[in-house]
Scaffold this motif. Structure first.
Motif, PDB file in Angstrom:
ATOM      1  N   GLY A   1       2.782  -4.049  -0.935  1.00  0.00           N
ATOM      2  CA  GLY A   1       1.643  -4.043  -1.854  1.00  0.00           C
ATOM      3  C   GLY A   1       0.781  -2.793  -1.759  1.00  0.00           C
ATOM      4  O   GLY A   1      -0.183  -2.643  -2.509  1.00  0.00           O
ATOM      5  N   VAL A   2       1.103  -1.899  -0.838  1.00  0.00           N
ATOM      6  CA  VAL A   2       0.298  -0.680  -0.687  1.00  0.00           C
ATOM      7  C   VAL A   2       1.115   0.548  -1.115  1.00  0.00           C
ATOM      8  O   VAL A   2       0.725   1.298  -2.009  1.00  0.00           O
ATOM      9  CB  VAL A   2      -0.190  -0.502   0.774  1.00  0.00           C
ATOM     10  N   ASN A   3       2.281   0.734  -0.470  1.00  0.00           N
ATOM     11  CA  ASN A   3       3.055   1.947  -0.771  1.00  0.00           C
ATOM     12  C   ASN A   3       4.556   1.667  -0.838  1.00  0.00           C
ATOM     13  O   ASN A   3       5.361   2.555  -0.585  1.00  0.00           O
ATOM     14  CB  ASN A   3       2.766   3.040   0.267  1.00  0.00           C
ATOM     15  N   ASP A   4       4.931   0.421  -1.160  1.00  0.00           N
ATOM     16  CA  ASP A   4       6.364   0.098  -1.136  1.00  0.00           C
ATOM     17  C   ASP A   4       6.998   0.103  -2.537  1.00  0.00           C
ATOM     18  O   ASP A   4       8.120  -0.357  -2.700  1.00  0.00           O
ATOM     19  CB  ASP A   4       6.622  -1.256  -0.441  1.00  0.00           C
ATOM     20  N   GLY A   5       6.282   0.614  -3.521  1.00  0.00           N
ATOM     21  CA  GLY A   5       6.870   0.701  -4.857  1.00  0.00           C
ATOM     22  C   GLY A   5       6.768   2.123  -5.377  1.00  0.00           C
ATOM     23  O   GLY A   5       7.316   3.063  -4.787  1.00  0.00           O
TER      24      GLY A   5
END
Ligand code: SF4
Ligand code: SF4
Length: 303
Positions: free
Chosen positions: A226-230
């Motif tokens: 939800g922070v930097n995984d997309g």
């Protein structure tokens, strides 16, 4: 020269090449919500209480000047932590290691002596020392002393940094550091500030400068759900690819193994409800970074 050291971890294989010893230095310039090394956040020693080691002997209660250890055991100290004067007398007397101190002062010679115990493994595997933290460059002079001595012995040196320091601090270790493990947590400024507490302009500027100077760099990304995984990860990987001396990227999957340490220190852990199960996102990230031509490995001890 003396410095503040949180831990020394031997036989590590994910924080640089070969078999390495990781020296965690205390103190950090950032406050990432997912930090798994809260004992390294502050440069000052803090008390840690491991309740399942406590035998209830009452020694801590006898020495505490503030009567922080209620009942027969030490079970009240976390509740009262804000009042603790951190004299550390209770940790000195605890016979069961239930009370520990988050960091201690060591000289550079003591650190080097400890690291060089495994010299034979470094020589056989191309391994060596990795300084980590916290932010090891907060203690840049101490770091330089250690790295210069290890490098002079012909052993590989690496430093893991989040780069939120002046370039003058980086310059102190530059001649003695063979490899930089450089953490990049987000490219978007707002995201970075929200989750780490600081702006990322200096971090990105420093790593660009290091790359222009020809230093070998591995970019490391703690992959946080939800922070930097997309989309944010693709920006980080694109940025890493744009740096001339970066051939490799490490993805460090989110985990909660540090949660207990927050409890032991009387601190609140903000990511306790975030699930560790993010294999799919890790795989997506790996595939994307590899598609850019980067070598990718999964894992790493410090974030
Ligand atoms: S460190 Fe805190 S709890 Fe321990 S003896 Fe000192 S004041 Fe008491
Ligand atoms: S000294 Fe250690 S083992 Fe004994 S009561 Fe205190 S915390 Fe528990």
């Amino acid at each position: 020269m003396d410095g503040q050291v949180s831990a020394i971890q031997r036989y590590c294989v994910t924080d640089g090449y070969g078999i390495r010893t990781i020296v965690f230095l205390a103190g950090c310039t950032m406050h990432c919500l997912w930090c798994q090394n809260p004992e390294s956040l502050s440069n000052a020693p803090r008390l840690m209480y491991v309740d399942n080691l406590c035998a209830g002997c009452g020694m801590c209660k006898i020495v505490c000047p503030l009567d922080m250890h209620g009942g027969e055991a030490a079970t009240n100290w976390v509740k009262n932590y804000k009042n603790c004067e951190k004299c550390l007398k209770c940790a000195d007397v605890c016979p069961y290691m239930a009370l520990n101190v988050s960091s201690k002062i060591m000289s550079d010679e003591q650190v080097v002596k400890s690291v060089m115990k495994d010299e034979v493994f470094y020589r056989n595997t191309g391994g060596g020392i990795t300084l980590s933290g916290g932010e090891p460059l907060l203690q840049a002079d101490f770091s330089a002393e250690i790295l210069s001595k290890i490098q002079a012995a012909g052993i590989s040196t690496a430093i893991e940094t989040a780069g939120f320091v002046t370039f003058a601090k980086i310059e102190k270790v530059l001649p003695y550091t063979d490899l930089f493990l450089y953490d990049i947590k987000a490219i978007d400024q707002g995201t970075h500030k929200k989750y780490t507490g600081v702006d990322n302009a200096q971090i990105l500027r420093n790593v660009r400068k290091l790359a222009r100077m020809g230093k070998e760099i591995i970019v490391r990304v703690p992959l946080i759900p939800g922070v930097n995984d997309g989309a944010e990860f693709t920006k980080i990987a694109d940025f890493a690819k744009s740096l001339d001396t970066v051939q490799e990227l490490h993805i460090m999957p989110f985990h909660n193994v540090g949660a207990d340490k927050y409890r032991q220190m009387g601190l609140h852990y903000e990511m306790g409800d975030v699930k560790e199960d993010n294999e799919e996102k890790v795989e997506e990230a790996r595939i994307y970074a590899e598609s850019l031509g980067l070598r990718v490995s999964i894992g790493g001890s410090g974030y």
